[in-house]
Design a protein around this motif. Structure first.
Motif, PDB file in Angstrom:
ATOM      1  N   GLY A 290      -0.497  -9.812   5.768  1.00 24.72           N
ATOM      2  CA  GLY A 290      -1.797 -10.495   5.513  1.00 24.72           C
ATOM      3  C   GLY A 290      -2.165 -10.086   4.094  1.00 24.72           C
ATOM      4  O   GLY A 290      -2.925 -10.725   3.225  1.00 24.72           O
ATOM      5  N   ARG A 291      -2.320  -8.667   3.879  1.00 25.53           N
ATOM      6  CA  ARG A 291      -2.878  -8.076   2.775  1.00 25.53           C
ATOM      7  C   ARG A 291      -2.124  -8.509   1.626  1.00 25.53           C
ATOM      8  O   ARG A 291      -2.630  -8.931   0.293  1.00 25.53           O
ATOM      9  CB  ARG A 291      -2.935  -6.597   2.707  1.00 25.53           C
ATOM     10  CG  ARG A 291      -3.717  -5.838   1.439  1.00 25.53           C
ATOM     11  CD  ARG A 291      -3.417  -4.565   1.565  1.00 25.53           C
ATOM     12  NE  ARG A 291      -3.950  -3.745   0.314  1.00 25.53           N
ATOM     13  CZ  ARG A 291      -2.977  -3.660  -0.504  1.00 25.53           C
ATOM     14  NH1 ARG A 291      -1.792  -4.029  -0.674  1.00 25.53           N
ATOM     15  NH2 ARG A 291      -3.667  -2.927  -1.652  1.00 25.53           N
ATOM     16  N   ASN A 292      -0.839  -8.338   1.467  1.00 24.64           N
ATOM     17  CA  ASN A 292      -0.060  -8.560   0.407  1.00 24.64           C
ATOM     18  C   ASN A 292       0.399 -10.016   0.170  1.00 24.64           C
ATOM     19  O   ASN A 292       0.296 -10.381  -0.990  1.00 24.64           O
ATOM     20  CB  ASN A 292       1.340  -7.849   0.565  1.00 24.64           C
ATOM     21  CG  ASN A 292       0.986  -6.439   0.501  1.00 24.64           C
ATOM     22  OD1 ASN A 292       0.432  -5.712  -0.429  1.00 24.64           O
ATOM     23  ND2 ASN A 292       1.730  -5.536   1.444  1.00 24.64           N
TER      24      ASN A 292
ATOM     25  N   GLY B  54       3.469  -0.966   0.042  1.00 23.44           N
ATOM     26  CA  GLY B  54       3.509  -0.017   0.858  1.00 23.44           C
ATOM     27  C   GLY B  54       2.410   1.107   1.098  1.00 23.44           C
ATOM     28  O   GLY B  54       1.660   1.081   2.053  1.00 23.44           O
ATOM     29  N   VAL B  55       2.191   1.855   0.000  1.00 22.20           N
ATOM     30  CA  VAL B  55       0.966   2.697   0.130  1.00 22.20           C
ATOM     31  C   VAL B  55      -0.317   2.096  -0.119  1.00 22.20           C
ATOM     32  O   VAL B  55      -1.099   2.480   0.489  1.00 22.20           O
ATOM     33  CB  VAL B  55       1.333   3.773  -1.147  1.00 22.20           C
ATOM     34  CG1 VAL B  55       0.109   4.905  -1.332  1.00 22.20           C
ATOM     35  CG2 VAL B  55       2.590   4.338  -1.218  1.00 22.20           C
ATOM     36  N   GLY B  56      -0.458   0.783  -0.735  1.00 20.58           N
ATOM     37  CA  GLY B  56      -1.818   0.216  -0.904  1.00 20.58           C
ATOM     38  C   GLY B  56      -2.177  -0.130   0.471  1.00 20.58           C
ATOM     39  O   GLY B  56      -3.297  -0.395   0.498  1.00 20.58           O
ATOM     40  N   SER B  57      -1.157  -0.516   1.213  1.00 24.25           N
ATOM     41  CA  SER B  57      -1.766  -1.002   2.528  1.00 24.25           C
ATOM     42  C   SER B  57      -1.774   0.014   3.571  1.00 24.25           C
ATOM     43  O   SER B  57      -2.128  -0.273   4.731  1.00 24.25           O
ATOM     44  CB  SER B  57      -0.478  -2.014   3.289  1.00 24.25           C
ATOM     45  OG  SER B  57      -0.211  -2.983   2.358  1.00 24.25           O
ATOM     46  N   ALA B  58      -1.455   1.231   3.349  1.00 22.77           N
ATOM     47  CA  ALA B  58      -1.670   2.325   4.332  1.00 22.77           C
ATOM     48  C   ALA B  58      -3.107   2.301   4.948  1.00 22.77           C
ATOM     49  O   ALA B  58      -3.423   2.519   5.841  1.00 22.77           O
ATOM     50  CB  ALA B  58      -1.237   3.623   3.791  1.00 22.77           C
ATOM     51  N   ALA B  59      -4.222   2.238   4.086  1.00 24.42           N
ATOM     52  CA  ALA B  59      -5.599   2.280   4.787  1.00 24.42           C
ATOM     53  C   ALA B  59      -5.945   1.321   5.431  1.00 24.42           C
ATOM     54  O   ALA B  59      -6.555   1.707   6.684  1.00 24.42           O
ATOM     55  CB  ALA B  59      -6.396   2.451   3.337  1.00 24.42           C
ATOM     56  N   ILE B  60      -5.556   0.144   5.402  1.00 24.32           N
ATOM     57  CA  ILE B  60      -5.986  -0.958   6.327  1.00 24.32           C
ATOM     58  C   ILE B  60      -5.101  -0.892   7.669  1.00 24.32           C
ATOM     59  O   ILE B  60      -5.515  -1.207   8.752  1.00 24.32           O
ATOM     60  CB  ILE B  60      -5.820  -2.298   5.596  1.00 24.32           C
ATOM     61  CG1 ILE B  60      -6.502  -3.592   6.400  1.00 24.32           C
ATOM     62  CG2 ILE B  60      -4.302  -2.690   5.234  1.00 24.32           C
ATOM     63  CD1 ILE B  60      -6.696  -4.592   5.770  1.00 24.32           C
ATOM     64  N   VAL B  61      -3.989  -0.523   7.374  1.00 27.56           N
ATOM     65  CA  VAL B  61      -2.935  -0.314   8.848  1.00 27.56           C
ATOM     66  C   VAL B  61      -3.477   0.925   9.592  1.00 27.56           C
ATOM     67  O   VAL B  61      -3.429   0.844  10.862  1.00 27.56           O
ATOM     68  CB  VAL B  61      -1.497  -0.024   8.185  1.00 27.56           C
ATOM     69  CG1 VAL B  61      -0.673   0.582   9.409  1.00 27.56           C
ATOM     70  CG2 VAL B  61      -0.977  -1.253   7.514  1.00 27.56           C
ATOM     71  N   LEU B  62      -3.883   1.935   9.032  1.00 30.53           N
ATOM     72  CA  LEU B  62      -4.517   3.076   9.740  1.00 30.53           C
ATOM     73  C   LEU B  62      -5.721   2.686  10.154  1.00 30.53           C
ATOM     74  O   LEU B  62      -6.032   3.021  11.469  1.00 30.53           O
ATOM     75  CB  LEU B  62      -4.558   4.397   8.766  1.00 30.53           C
ATOM     76  CG  LEU B  62      -3.363   4.972   8.379  1.00 30.53           C
ATOM     77  CD1 LEU B  62      -3.548   6.027   7.275  1.00 30.53           C
ATOM     78  CD2 LEU B  62      -2.500   5.467   9.648  1.00 30.53           C
TER      79      LEU B  62
ATOM     80  N   ASP C  73       9.679  -1.316 -12.113  1.00 28.35           N
ATOM     81  CA  ASP C  73       8.837  -2.311 -11.365  1.00 28.35           C
ATOM     82  C   ASP C  73       9.187  -2.322  -9.841  1.00 28.35           C
ATOM     83  O   ASP C  73       8.199  -2.686  -9.151  1.00 28.35           O
ATOM     84  CB  ASP C  73       9.432  -3.578 -12.080  1.00 28.35           C
ATOM     85  CG  ASP C  73       9.226  -3.865 -13.342  1.00 28.35           C
ATOM     86  OD1 ASP C  73       8.028  -3.331 -13.742  1.00 28.35           O
ATOM     87  OD2 ASP C  73       9.567  -4.742 -14.283  1.00 28.35           O
ATOM     88  N   PHE C  74      10.195  -2.049  -9.542  1.00 26.63           N
ATOM     89  CA  PHE C  74      10.651  -1.918  -7.894  1.00 26.63           C
ATOM     90  C   PHE C  74       9.774  -0.731  -7.525  1.00 26.63           C
ATOM     91  O   PHE C  74       9.082  -1.153  -6.279  1.00 26.63           O
ATOM     92  CB  PHE C  74      12.203  -1.679  -7.854  1.00 26.63           C
ATOM     93  CG  PHE C  74      12.362  -1.654  -6.480  1.00 26.63           C
ATOM     94  CD1 PHE C  74      12.572  -2.477  -5.385  1.00 26.63           C
ATOM     95  CD2 PHE C  74      12.852   0.100  -5.684  1.00 26.63           C
ATOM     96  CE1 PHE C  74      12.817  -2.262  -4.055  1.00 26.63           C
ATOM     97  CE2 PHE C  74      13.249   0.114  -4.609  1.00 26.63           C
ATOM     98  CZ  PHE C  74      13.219  -1.091  -3.811  1.00 26.63           C
ATOM     99  N   LEU C  75       9.754   0.372  -7.962  1.00 26.57           N
ATOM    100  CA  LEU C  75       8.922   1.530  -7.352  1.00 26.57           C
ATOM    101  C   LEU C  75       7.454   0.997  -7.423  1.00 26.57           C
ATOM    102  O   LEU C  75       6.604   1.611  -6.718  1.00 26.57           O
ATOM    103  CB  LEU C  75       9.161   2.659  -8.093  1.00 26.57           C
ATOM    104  CG  LEU C  75      10.668   3.382  -7.798  1.00 26.57           C
ATOM    105  CD1 LEU C  75      10.982   4.562  -8.949  1.00 26.57           C
ATOM    106  CD2 LEU C  75      10.808   3.549  -6.356  1.00 26.57           C
TER     107      LEU C  75
END
Length: 140
Positions: free
Chosen positions: A107-109, A49-57, A40-42
C-alpha cells in the motif's frame, strides 16, 4: 450481434494476456542482462524496505495490542491468561505478521509509485520517453 461482442471481448482478453506476458518476459530478461545499476537498485531497496519499516512496526504493534486485549478476555474464561503473550506472539509472527507486512509495504509503495507516475504524466516526461522509444506506446 452477441457473437461479435463475445469475439471482441475474447480478443481483448487475449491481447491483454499477450501484453502482460511480453512485459513479464522483458522484465525477467532485463534482470540478467547488462547494464546493471547497483546504486539505483540499492536506493530503491532502501526506499521500499527501510522506508516502510516504521509503518509496518506501528501496524504490527497496534494489531498485537488489540489482539492481546481481545484474546485475554476470552482466555480468562478458561483461566489461561498466562499464555496470552505466547498466543499473541505466535499469532503475530506466524499468521498476521507476513500478511500485515505485505499489505502495508504494498500500500505504501504502490501509492508512492502511482503519485510519481502521475506527476511524470503531468510534466509530460512519459510522453518524452515514448517519443524516444524508451517506453512502448500503450495498446489501449
Amino acid at each position: 450481434m452477441a457473437i461479435d461482442a463475445l469475439e471482441r471481448t475474447t480478443k481483448q482478453i487475449v491481447l491483454t494476456v499477450q501484453d502482460y506476458s511480453l512485459f513479464a518476459v522483458g522484465a525477467v530478461t532485463n534482470l540478467v542482462r547488462p547494464p546493471r545499476y547497483w546504486t539505483d537498485f540499492l536506493l530503491q531497496c532502501n526506499i521500499i524496505g527501510v522506508g516502510s519499516a516504521a509503518i509496518v512496526l506501528m501496524s504490527g504493534f497496534f494489531t498485537g495490542g488489540v489482539l492481546a486485549l481481545q484474546s485475554s478476555a476470552t482466555l480468562s474464561q478458561f483461566g489461561a491468561t498466562a499464555v496470552t503473550g505466547r498466543f499473541v506472539s505466535t499469532t503475530m509472527i506466524r499468521e498476521l505478521g507476513p500478511v500485515l507486512t505485505g499489505i502495508m509495504v504494498a500500500g505504501r509503495n504502490a501509492s508512492s509509485m502511482a503519485s510519481e507516475l502521475g506527476s511524470m504524466i503531468v510534466t509530460e516526461q512519459i510522453d518524452a520517453m515514448r517519443a524516444l522509444a524508451w517506453i512502448p506506446s500503450a495498446s489501449w
